[in-house]
Design a protein around this motif. Structure first.
Motif: not given
Length: 272
Positions: A67-95
């Motif tokens: 699921l995280l890899l899918t979100l990453e491919m779609l631009g909703y998440a990113e990873s660094s050293r096995r830690i995932y963060h949400l990206k600003t694209r997620v804000l589009k859902l709320g907007l």
């Protein structure tokens, strides 16, 4: 007296429980799991690992990883050293929600007018389970330590907007809310006794407004009124927050309540 309508609910329907999902051919389990993964990032500014999300979401690590890899491919998440963060694209859902809801579109000019007239911050919120969610806000230059913005969540039981929205629930839903509530004291003035809370909420229902005095944060006083549509259904609540040293409770009612009620009426005229 502006009694808050009782036989209405503005509480969004909860997500179906697993037992309610069984046998429903229209339920998309993968979508539900993906949304659950996104929700697991709330309050974790340093990001989250697959193992942490799997534990909170009740899913396998393999499922969470996909699921995280899918979100990453779609631009909703990113990873660094096995830690995932949400990206600003997620804000589009709320907007998407904010831009498609008439009550929020109508609220912003009204909130800015409240701030202009009173010189205090004004907000609008809606009820989501046992919390209120800020959906619009106009900030004054004065700032308390509670940092609030659109999307912020606070417990309903100790906030003025929360009590207005709870007062609008049908009695059965209010009873269930209070039965399941596990309140904690945010300040020495926070009401945590459930029967006292019931009495306070019923008074808010009768009065048509809620005034909360330093229950969420020491020094913070807030006053709220409901916003109804043309069918007199409570859609949201708006409030004014001020420092207790600047204005006492009597002054707040005399000065702020008429402005809030006028603004709520203005918003209501635009709603269907």
């Amino acid at each position: 007296m502006n009694t808050i309508p009782q036989a209405v609910t503005i509480q969004p329907q909860p997500a179906p429980k697993p037992k309610e999902q069984v046998g429903n051919p229209d339920f998309v389990l993968s979508l539900a799991r993906g949304l659950k993964v996104i929700e697991c990032f709330e309050g974790h500014i340093k990001g989250r690992s697959v193992a942490e999300i799997a534990k909170d979401a009740g899913l396998s690590r393999a499922s969470v990883r996909r699921l995280l890899l899918t979100l990453e491919m779609l631009g909703y998440a990113e990873s660094s050293r096995r830690i995932y963060h949400l990206k600003t694209r997620v804000l589009k859902l709320g907007l998407s929600y904010l831009s498609s809801t008439s009550v929020i579109a109508a609220a912003q000019p009204a909130l800015e007018r409240i701030t202009g007239v009173l010189g205090e911050s004004a907000s609008m919120s809606m009820l989501d389970g046992d919390q209120i969610v800020y959906v619009a806000r106009s900030s004054a230059s004065r700032v308390l330590s509670v940092g609030l913005s659109v999307g912020s969540r606070l417990p309903a039981y100790c906030t003025s907007m929360g009590r207005v929205l709870l007062a609008a629930l049908p009695q059965g839903q209010l009873d269930a809310y209070l039965r399941n509530l596990r309140p904690r004291p945010y300040t020495a003035k926070t009401i945590t006794d459930r029967e006292k809370l019931r009495a306070v909420i019923l008074k808010v229902r009768r009065d048509g407004f809620a005034l909360v005095n330093e229950e969420l944060e020491a020094g913070l006083r807030a006053l709220s009124v409901p916003v109804c549509n043309r069918q007199n259904r409570v859609m949201a609540a708006i409030n004014v927050g001020a420092h207790a040293l600047r204005i006492d409770q009597k002054q707040m009612l005399h000065r702020c309540l008429p402005v809030l009620r006028e603004s709520a009426a203005t918003i209501s005229e635009i709603l269907l």
